[in-house]
Design a protein around this motif. Structure first.
Motif, PDB file in Angstrom:
ATOM      1  N   ARG A 173       9.205 -15.995  29.147  1.00  0.00           N
ATOM      2  CA  ARG A 173       8.943 -16.859  30.350  1.00  0.00           C
ATOM      3  C   ARG A 173       7.992 -18.121  29.846  1.00  0.00           C
ATOM      4  NH1 ARG A 173       9.244 -14.541  35.300  1.00  0.00           N
ATOM      5  NH2 ARG A 173      10.021 -12.112  35.147  1.00  0.00           N
ATOM      6  N   LYS A 174       7.247 -18.008  28.411  1.00  0.00           N
ATOM      7  CA  LYS A 174       6.623 -18.990  28.094  1.00  0.00           C
ATOM      8  C   LYS A 174       7.287 -19.683  26.723  1.00  0.00           C
ATOM      9  CE  LYS A 174       2.093 -17.848  29.872  1.00  0.00           C
ATOM     10  NZ  LYS A 174       0.491 -17.608  29.617  1.00  0.00           N
ATOM     11  N   CYS A 208      -1.205 -16.543  34.053  1.00  0.00           N
ATOM     12  CA  CYS A 208      -0.446 -16.057  34.986  1.00  0.00           C
ATOM     13  C   CYS A 208      -1.143 -14.888  36.254  1.00  0.00           C
ATOM     14  CB  CYS A 208       0.830 -14.956  34.474  1.00  0.00           C
ATOM     15  SG  CYS A 208       1.818 -16.049  33.637  1.00  0.00           S
ATOM     16  N   PRO A 247       3.652  -7.330  27.315  1.00  0.00           N
ATOM     17  CA  PRO A 247       3.323  -8.560  27.640  1.00  0.00           C
ATOM     18  C   PRO A 247       3.955  -9.518  26.523  1.00  0.00           C
ATOM     19  CG  PRO A 247       1.240  -7.092  27.098  1.00  0.00           C
ATOM     20  CD  PRO A 247       2.544  -6.290  27.388  1.00  0.00           C
ATOM     21  N   CYS A 307       7.133 -10.345  27.528  1.00  0.00           N
ATOM     22  CA  CYS A 307       7.125 -11.316  28.634  1.00  0.00           C
ATOM     23  C   CYS A 307       6.952 -12.628  28.444  1.00  0.00           C
ATOM     24  CB  CYS A 307       6.206 -10.485  29.799  1.00  0.00           C
ATOM     25  SG  CYS A 307       6.070 -11.479  31.253  1.00  0.00           S
ATOM     26  N   CYS A 308       5.809 -12.941  27.701  1.00  0.00           N
ATOM     27  CA  CYS A 308       5.258 -14.179  27.476  1.00  0.00           C
ATOM     28  C   CYS A 308       6.314 -14.950  26.631  1.00  0.00           C
ATOM     29  CB  CYS A 308       4.174 -14.168  26.486  1.00  0.00           C
ATOM     30  SG  CYS A 308       2.515 -14.143  27.409  1.00  0.00           S
ATOM     31  N   LYS A 332       5.286 -16.390  37.829  1.00  0.00           N
ATOM     32  CA  LYS A 332       4.120 -15.173  37.885  1.00  0.00           C
ATOM     33  C   LYS A 332       2.826 -16.099  38.277  1.00  0.00           C
ATOM     34  CE  LYS A 332       6.510 -11.689  36.790  1.00  0.00           C
ATOM     35  NZ  LYS A 332       6.733 -10.755  37.819  1.00  0.00           N
ATOM     36  N   TRP A 353      -5.428 -11.083  30.063  1.00  0.00           N
ATOM     37  CA  TRP A 353      -4.894  -9.878  29.402  1.00  0.00           C
ATOM     38  C   TRP A 353      -6.085  -8.756  29.163  1.00  0.00           C
ATOM     39  CZ3 TRP A 353      -3.675 -14.757  26.900  1.00  0.00           C
ATOM     40  CH2 TRP A 353      -2.500 -15.238  27.314  1.00  0.00           C
ATOM     41  N   THR A 399       6.204 -19.776  35.004  1.00  0.00           N
ATOM     42  CA  THR A 399       6.809 -18.723  34.435  1.00  0.00           C
ATOM     43  C   THR A 399       7.255 -17.868  35.621  1.00  0.00           C
ATOM     44  OG1 THR A 399       4.512 -17.526  35.058  1.00  0.00           O
ATOM     45  CG2 THR A 399       4.725 -18.635  32.705  1.00  0.00           C
ATOM     46  N   PRO A 429      -0.622 -11.841  37.025  1.00  0.00           N
ATOM     47  CA  PRO A 429      -0.670 -10.353  36.749  1.00  0.00           C
ATOM     48  C   PRO A 429      -1.745 -10.016  35.568  1.00  0.00           C
ATOM     49  CG  PRO A 429       1.493 -10.970  36.963  1.00  0.00           C
ATOM     50  CD  PRO A 429       0.858 -12.060  36.969  1.00  0.00           C
ATOM     51  N   CYS A 430      -1.845 -11.075  34.959  1.00  0.00           N
ATOM     52  CA  CYS A 430      -2.585 -11.080  33.397  1.00  0.00           C
ATOM     53  C   CYS A 430      -4.160 -11.786  33.429  1.00  0.00           C
ATOM     54  CB  CYS A 430      -2.042 -11.633  32.307  1.00  0.00           C
ATOM     55  SG  CYS A 430      -0.222 -10.824  32.206  1.00  0.00           S
ATOM     56  N   TRP A 460       5.537  -7.652  32.087  1.00  0.00           N
ATOM     57  CA  TRP A 460       4.185  -7.893  31.655  1.00  0.00           C
ATOM     58  C   TRP A 460       3.324  -6.614  31.547  1.00  0.00           C
ATOM     59  CZ3 TRP A 460       0.206  -6.211  34.975  1.00  0.00           C
ATOM     60  CH2 TRP A 460       0.869  -6.040  36.052  1.00  0.00           C
TER      61      TRP A 460
HETATM   62  S1  SF4 Z   1       0.758 -14.311  31.082  1.00  0.00           S
HETATM   63 FE1  SF4 Z   1       1.524 -12.197  31.813  1.00  0.00          FE
HETATM   64  S2  SF4 Z   1       3.005 -12.617  33.441  1.00  0.00           S
HETATM   65 FE2  SF4 Z   1       2.829 -14.714  32.226  1.00  0.00          FE
HETATM   66  S3  SF4 Z   1       4.390 -14.451  30.927  1.00  0.00           S
HETATM   67 FE3  SF4 Z   1       2.532 -13.711  29.677  1.00  0.00          FE
HETATM   68  S4  SF4 Z   1       2.708 -11.523  29.983  1.00  0.00           S
HETATM   69 FE4  SF4 Z   1       4.050 -12.468  31.670  1.00  0.00          FE
END
Ligand code: SF4
Length: 429
Positions: A137-138, A215, A130, A133-134, A85, A233, A83, A217-218, A126
């Protein structure tokens, strides 16, 4: 990234899937008793041969599934959602496991640069959103990668969350792929024992208190005794990153139709819960409806129990006594011991309306077709039904409707005996 040799993500044409014809139900029936590595072997070397990918987070428990991969076929594609992150320690761990297990086909799935530039130019999405963001990135990178495969393998376990509590070995996804979950039936203790047995390298952050690692930050450290996923989270109403959202969309258990007793979301499904038995242990029991008096007598032990549990409310039980703890339960069962006993309706309304319980509320006992519309009015959403004519009526969607009530619920129901103009007024609300 630290020293690792990740190949570029492949883009392949999806092949027609012979397993769809067999049906997920038969698959689960055939392989229900098989151990995790056996399930993976069947999927990877026979059922979905050359048509399956492994998806791994390289998190705290990932070494178990990846060790199974090394036992079955080290060249299987292993997708890692890179990701951008992750903790540096996770990237190091990718390299460690690749080396230790001899995995030769680890693939980094990275988000599309254009999407990142457009939706997350500051890299802080995020924090504010979030889910998006997920998604960027995912979910999106994974969708692209798995579109070339008939199925993919996850490391999810039943015990992890209430939502995963009925996870089978095989699931059909909403896009007609097969998700394989070799660890579905593994317990926390099974994971630990497996790691010890094979001397698997631990994620560097695990011993620092990170029990479930995503990740950076989470992900946060969890306290002793806290749910391992509580660090994901933290403080947000979010439990999954999105790549598993169609979980339960089309799962089936290996059971005969008459054994599927729980009617929920329009279909009879396998019931993951069972009734409390004499001799059950409050600290370790799982997927059990605990009678309310039993819960109150051993409240501390049940609250410390990390597994999904249900609460059974019988006529005469005082629901108010369990009100502060209702959110601990994944399911509340309301007992209806006889057709003429209406106390369950009041209990259900207390649970749902007064205490705002959001989980599954189910009716158990003497559940008959004529009662179900009335139960639904009181917030009951699931029904354990053994009465064959009622089962038939539910299957065929032939339940009687009731439009006028002695005890109306909410604003729109019409009290019996009101004058026509009053009924019209209520109907127009
Ligand atoms: S876990 Fe957090 S940083 Fe990673 S993709 Fe999801 S929101 Fe973004």
């Amino acid at each position: 990234m630290a020293a690792t040799s990740l190949a570029a993500a492949p883009f392949r044409q999806h092949k027609p899937d012979k397993l769809r014809q067999l049906g997920i139900m038969s698959l689960n029936g055939m392989f229900d008793e098989m151990d995790g590595v056996g399930v993976l072997r069947q999927a990877a070397t026979d059922l979905l041969k050359d048509d399956i990918a492994i998806v791994s987070s390289f998190g705290a428990d990932s070494a178990v599934l990846l060790h199974m991969v090394s036992e079955v076929d080290r060249t299987l594609p292993v997708c890692f959602l890179e990701t951008g992150k992750h903790f540096p320690e996770t990237l190091d761990y990718v390299a460690t496991l690749e080396r230790a297990l001899g995995l030769s086909n680890v693939i980094a799935l990275r988000p599309d640069d254009k999407d990142v530039l457009r939706f997350d130019p500051g890299g802080d999405l995020w924090e504010t959103d979030p889910d998006s963001c997920c998604h960027v990135r995912k979910t999106e990178p994974l969708d692209v990668a798995v579109s070339g495969f008939g199925g993919w393998v996850t490391g999810r376990k039943r015990y992890q969350t209430a939502e995963r509590g009925v996870l089978p070995h095989f699931e059909l996804t909403s896009d007609d792929r097969i998700k394989v979950n070799p660890l579905a039936y593994f317990s926390d203790a099974d994971i630990t024992a497996y790691k010890l047995k094979y001397g698997l390298p631990e994620h560097p952050l695990y011993t620092k208190g990170y029990k479930s690692i995503g990740c950076a930050p989470c992900t946060s450290v969890v306290a002793e005794g806290e749910d391992p996923r509580a660090g994901r989270w933290r403080g947000l109403n979010k439990k999954e990153c999105g790549i598993h959202f169609d979980f339960n969309g089309a799962i089936a258990k290996p059971m005969a139709a008459e054994d599927l007793t729980l009617f929920k979301d329009g279909a009879f499904i396998a019931d993951p819960f069972r009734a409390w038995s004499e001799g059950d242990d409050a600290a370790s029991v799982r997927y059990t409806h605990v009678p309310l008096p039993v819960f109150l007598a051993q409240r501390d032990a049940f609250l410390a129990n990390p597994h999904p549990l249900g609460l059974l409310v019988a006529p005469g039980d005082n629901v108010e006594l369990a009100a502060p703890d209702l959110s601990r339960f994944a399911s509340v069962a309301i007992a209806f011991p006889g057709f003429t006993d209406g106390r369950g309706y009041s209990s259900a309304r207390l649970v749902v309306e007064r205490h705002g319980y959001k989980g599954e509320v189910r009716a158990v006992g003497d559940v008959l077709a004529d009662q179900i519309p009335l139960m639904r009015r009181c917030g009951i959403t699931a029904f354990v039904v053994r009465h064959e004519p009622t089962r038939k009526a539910l299957r065929e969607g032939k339940l009687a409707t009731v439009d006028v009530f002695y005890q109306p619920v909410g604003k729109t129901e019409v009290p019996l005996g009101t004058r026509p103009f009053l009924r019209r007024a209520v109907e127009n609300v």
